[in-house]
Design a protein around this motif. Structure first.
Motif, mmCIF file in Angstrom:
data_model
loop_
_atom_site.group_PDB
_atom_site.id
_atom_site.type_symbol
_atom_site.label_atom_id
_atom_site.label_comp_id
_atom_site.label_asym_id
_atom_site.label_seq_id
_atom_site.Cartn_x
_atom_site.Cartn_y
_atom_site.Cartn_z
ATOM 1 N N SER A 1 40.248 21.655 33.477
ATOM 2 C CA SER A 1 39.957 22.771 32.581
ATOM 3 C C SER A 1 39.899 24.085 33.394
ATOM 4 O O SER A 1 40.271 25.269 32.819
ATOM 5 N N LEU A 2 39.065 24.159 34.558
ATOM 6 C CA LEU A 2 38.775 25.354 35.136
ATOM 7 C C LEU A 2 39.964 25.658 36.163
ATOM 8 O O LEU A 2 39.830 26.791 36.495
ATOM 9 N N SER A 3 40.549 24.618 36.609
ATOM 10 C CA SER A 3 41.785 25.022 37.557
ATOM 11 C C SER A 3 42.838 25.900 36.995
ATOM 12 O O SER A 3 43.516 26.446 37.894
ATOM 13 N N HIS A 4 43.172 25.898 35.710
ATOM 14 C CA HIS A 4 44.148 26.791 35.231
ATOM 15 C C HIS A 4 43.854 28.259 35.611
ATOM 16 O O HIS A 4 44.616 29.013 35.996
ATOM 17 N N ILE B 1 36.197 32.783 30.289
ATOM 18 C CA ILE B 1 34.949 32.648 29.603
ATOM 19 C C ILE B 1 34.623 31.306 28.792
ATOM 20 O O ILE B 1 33.568 30.945 28.463
ATOM 21 N N SER B 2 35.881 30.651 28.503
ATOM 22 C CA SER B 2 36.025 29.347 27.837
ATOM 23 C C SER B 2 37.292 28.498 28.220
ATOM 24 O O SER B 2 38.230 29.490 28.778
ATOM 25 N N PRO B 3 37.450 27.150 27.880
ATOM 26 C CA PRO B 3 38.860 26.927 28.257
ATOM 27 C C PRO B 3 39.915 27.582 27.586
ATOM 28 O O PRO B 3 41.062 27.560 27.793
ATOM 29 N N GLN C 1 43.741 29.614 19.924
ATOM 30 C CA GLN C 1 44.770 29.512 20.795
ATOM 31 C C GLN C 1 44.353 30.002 22.146
ATOM 32 O O GLN C 1 43.264 30.632 22.211
ATOM 33 N N LYS C 2 44.849 29.522 23.361
ATOM 34 C CA LYS C 2 44.578 29.651 24.811
ATOM 35 C C LYS C 2 44.946 31.353 25.067
ATOM 36 O O LYS C 2 46.203 31.618 24.994
ATOM 37 N N VAL C 3 44.267 32.216 25.419
ATOM 38 C CA VAL C 3 44.343 33.783 25.287
ATOM 39 C C VAL C 3 43.793 34.183 26.765
ATOM 40 O O VAL C 3 42.885 33.870 27.089
ATOM 41 N N LEU C 4 44.767 34.981 27.312
ATOM 42 C CA LEU C 4 44.441 35.706 28.538
ATOM 43 C C LEU C 4 44.493 37.075 28.282
ATOM 44 O O LEU C 4 45.224 37.824 27.517
ATOM 45 N N VAL C 5 43.265 37.761 28.387
ATOM 46 C CA VAL C 5 43.188 39.221 28.001
ATOM 47 C C VAL C 5 42.785 40.002 29.493
ATOM 48 O O VAL C 5 41.941 39.552 30.123
ATOM 49 N N HIS C 6 43.758 40.981 29.625
ATOM 50 C CA HIS C 6 43.617 41.686 31.159
ATOM 51 C C HIS C 6 43.822 43.176 30.840
ATOM 52 O O HIS C 6 44.531 43.447 29.878
#
Length: 182
Positions: free
Chosen positions: A24-27, A39-41, A119-124
């Motif tokens: 879960s962290l490797s992504h 922050i979370s998975p 949903q899995k989100v990337l905030v950048h």
């Protein structure tokens, strides 16, 4: 079960648990960008990812990307929206002027995050200053997380100053939350 079998079973269980946590962290670890903070998975903040990382987001389980800088900043990946959408992911750009963040932009960010819940989100942004700060406010004001806990992710990147400090202070005060983040 003998005590030897019990020890072996606990060891196998511990290794499986470790593998799940690592996976879960490797992504996020595969994401090449400045200041990546998991922050979370389901939620990661970062600076500008490179094009190769953007192309791998779908296979890493991301469903959406929120970009908080203008598409015209010097280090932007010009084709980012197309790269993200080509994977079937949602791309949202909230072009925040770093020198002038507004409450309206934060409100739009909050509405977007609420819509993307689950949903899995990337905030950048460029270096994870905009992203970490807006995500902190969202976590505290909307998700009602502890400001102390949520601020740890910001502190890994920076300490908001100038207009960012003013915006954070005003939003916390408006919500009746006393938190000294300086």
């Amino acid at each position: 079960m003998t005590s030897c079998q019990s020890v072996a079973a606990r060891w196998v269980l511990a290794m499986l648990l470790q593998a799940v946590v690592f996976a879960s962290l490797s992504h996020a670890a595969a994401l090449v960008a400045p200041n990546v903070v998991t922050i979370s998975p389901a939620l990661v903040t970062a600076g500008q990812p490179n094009a190769a990382s953007l192309k791998a987001l779908g296979s890493d389980g991301f469903r959406a990307v929120i970009y908080l800088a203008p598409m015209t900043v010097m280090d932007a990946v010009r084709e980012e929206a197309e790269i993200v959408r080509a994977q079937g992911l949602e791309f949202i750009n909230i072009p925040i002027d770093f020198g002038e963040p507004t409450e309206a932009e934060f409100a739009r960010f909050t509405e977007t995050m609420e819509r993307l819940k689950g949903q899995k989100v990337l905030v950048h942004c460029q270096v994870n200053m905009r992203a970490s700060t807006f995500t902190f406010l969202y976590r505290v004001l909307t998700l009602h997380e502890s400001p102390e806990l949520a601020y740890e992710a910001v502190a890994k990147v920076w300490s908001p100053r100038g207009p960012w400090r003013q915006l954070v202070g005003a939003q916390l005060k408006k919500a009746g939350i006393a938190f000294d983040f300086y």
